[in-house]
Design a protein around this motif. Sequence first.
Motif, PDB file in Angstrom:
ATOM      1  N   UNK A  82       0.814  -1.206   0.000  1.00  0.00           N
ATOM      2  CA  UNK A  82       0.000   0.000   0.000  1.00  0.00           C
ATOM      3  C   UNK A  82       0.854   1.265   0.000  1.00  0.00           C
ATOM      4  N   UNK A  83       2.017   1.218   0.653  1.00  0.00           N
ATOM      5  CA  UNK A  83       2.900   2.383   0.696  1.00  0.00           C
ATOM      6  C   UNK A  83       4.312   1.919   1.022  1.00  0.00           C
ATOM      7  N   UNK A  84       5.197   2.882   1.335  1.00  0.00           N
ATOM      8  CA  UNK A  84       6.589   2.548   1.634  1.00  0.00           C
ATOM      9  C   UNK A  84       6.862   2.426   3.124  1.00  0.00           C
ATOM     10  N   UNK A  85       6.022   3.041   3.947  1.00  0.00           N
ATOM     11  CA  UNK A  85       6.243   3.046   5.391  1.00  0.00           C
ATOM     12  C   UNK A  85       4.919   2.911   6.143  1.00  0.00           C
ATOM     13  N   UNK A  86       5.023   2.553   7.410  1.00  0.00           N
ATOM     14  CA  UNK A  86       3.839   2.486   8.262  1.00  0.00           C
ATOM     15  C   UNK A  86       3.192   3.858   8.382  1.00  0.00           C
ATOM     16  N   UNK A  87       4.010   4.886   8.527  1.00  0.00           N
ATOM     17  CA  UNK A  87       3.482   6.245   8.670  1.00  0.00           C
ATOM     18  C   UNK A  87       2.648   6.642   7.460  1.00  0.00           C
ATOM     19  N   UNK A  88       3.107   6.282   6.273  1.00  0.00           N
ATOM     20  CA  UNK A  88       2.335   6.592   5.067  1.00  0.00           C
ATOM     21  C   UNK A  88       1.003   5.856   5.058  1.00  0.00           C
ATOM     22  N   UNK A  89       1.028   4.565   5.396  1.00  0.00           N
ATOM     23  CA  UNK A  89      -0.209   3.784   5.417  1.00  0.00           C
ATOM     24  C   UNK A  89      -1.192   4.374   6.423  1.00  0.00           C
ATOM     25  N   UNK A  90      -0.700   4.733   7.602  1.00  0.00           N
ATOM     26  CA  UNK A  90      -1.577   5.298   8.626  1.00  0.00           C
ATOM     27  C   UNK A  90      -2.197   6.615   8.166  1.00  0.00           C
ATOM     28  N   UNK A  91      -1.418   7.423   7.451  1.00  0.00           N
ATOM     29  CA  UNK A  91      -1.970   8.683   6.943  1.00  0.00           C
ATOM     30  C   UNK A  91      -3.046   8.422   5.897  1.00  0.00           C
ATOM     31  N   UNK A  92      -2.827   7.433   5.036  1.00  0.00           N
ATOM     32  CA  UNK A  92      -3.812   7.091   4.017  1.00  0.00           C
ATOM     33  C   UNK A  92      -5.104   6.588   4.655  1.00  0.00           C
ATOM     34  N   UNK A  93      -4.966   5.746   5.676  1.00  0.00           N
ATOM     35  CA  UNK A  93      -6.134   5.224   6.391  1.00  0.00           C
ATOM     36  C   UNK A  93      -6.879   6.352   7.105  1.00  0.00           C
TER      37      UNK A  93
END
Length: 317
Positions: A94-105
């Motif tokens: 879904x993304x490159x990092x956990x932080x990116x995924x959390x922002x998308x969610x």
Amino acid sequence: MTWGVIATGGIAHAVTADMLKAGVQVGAVSSRDVAKAEQFAEKFGIPRAYGDYHELLADPDVTVVYVATPHGQHHEVVLAALDAGKNVLCEKALALTVAQVEEMVDRARTTQLFLMEAMWTRFNPLIRKVVEAVGAGEIGEVRLVRADFGFRHAFDANDRLWAKEAGGGSVLDLGVYPVSLAHLLLGVPGTVHAHGGLAPSGVDADAGILLGYENGAHALLGCSLTADTGAGAAIIGTEGRIDIPEAFYNPTRVLINGVEHTAEDGGYTHQIRSVDDWVAMGFVEHADMTWNDSVEIMRIMETALGQLGVSYADVVR
């Protein structure tokens, strides 16, 4: 509903072909090279082709977009799509990092729009059968999940599989499948241990990942861009086993305690139909591939990548 396809690479061709098989309406496609978008549109009978994904996102007829760009662009494109009021199915990882995924969610939650990582394996009828068999106790308590996905791919720093800015590397592109399978069957591990090699571009060339669980169960997972490891899987329990011959991420046969079960190759159609239905019903999250699933799987991969010495911090916007 009308779908829009963002990007025109190999995965976009395969998924769009299955969109048409699934009977959904595809109304638009975009590519940075408008000529490619036009060729793609002509091939699949899509009425509108755009040279910029922002133009596609401004198309009022498009209800849901399928994001098929390299991983490195997922974060930017998905946020833009949600801000434009579009529902989103985005390729994995879904993304490159956990932080990116959390922002998308968080953005999907705020906008109350559908977002799902395109882990099509979870929608395969035989994988569903495997999950049902495990849940029914047909192989007892699961003690080991073993899965590999690897092939030889010549190094080229400009190839998306090797380019760091594109989110290249074996873990994000291939390892996401074994990790997702282990997560599906065993959940969140207590420990993650990874070992592997690096490419000149700074991404991982291959990796062996050991996931440990509090009850002693474990997962032995492998991914590689340097060796043909195959793509088989096995789930071994206290009372039996399940074998998923290659390719475990889209199986046409499985063996449950030695009994063969088969199904036609449905490809991406099962996922597409399900997403189309869930969006039409007004859901923002799919029960079979939740937002939390994506965060947890990304956290496992990020931990493994950190142990391998890989960080995408220098390419994350």
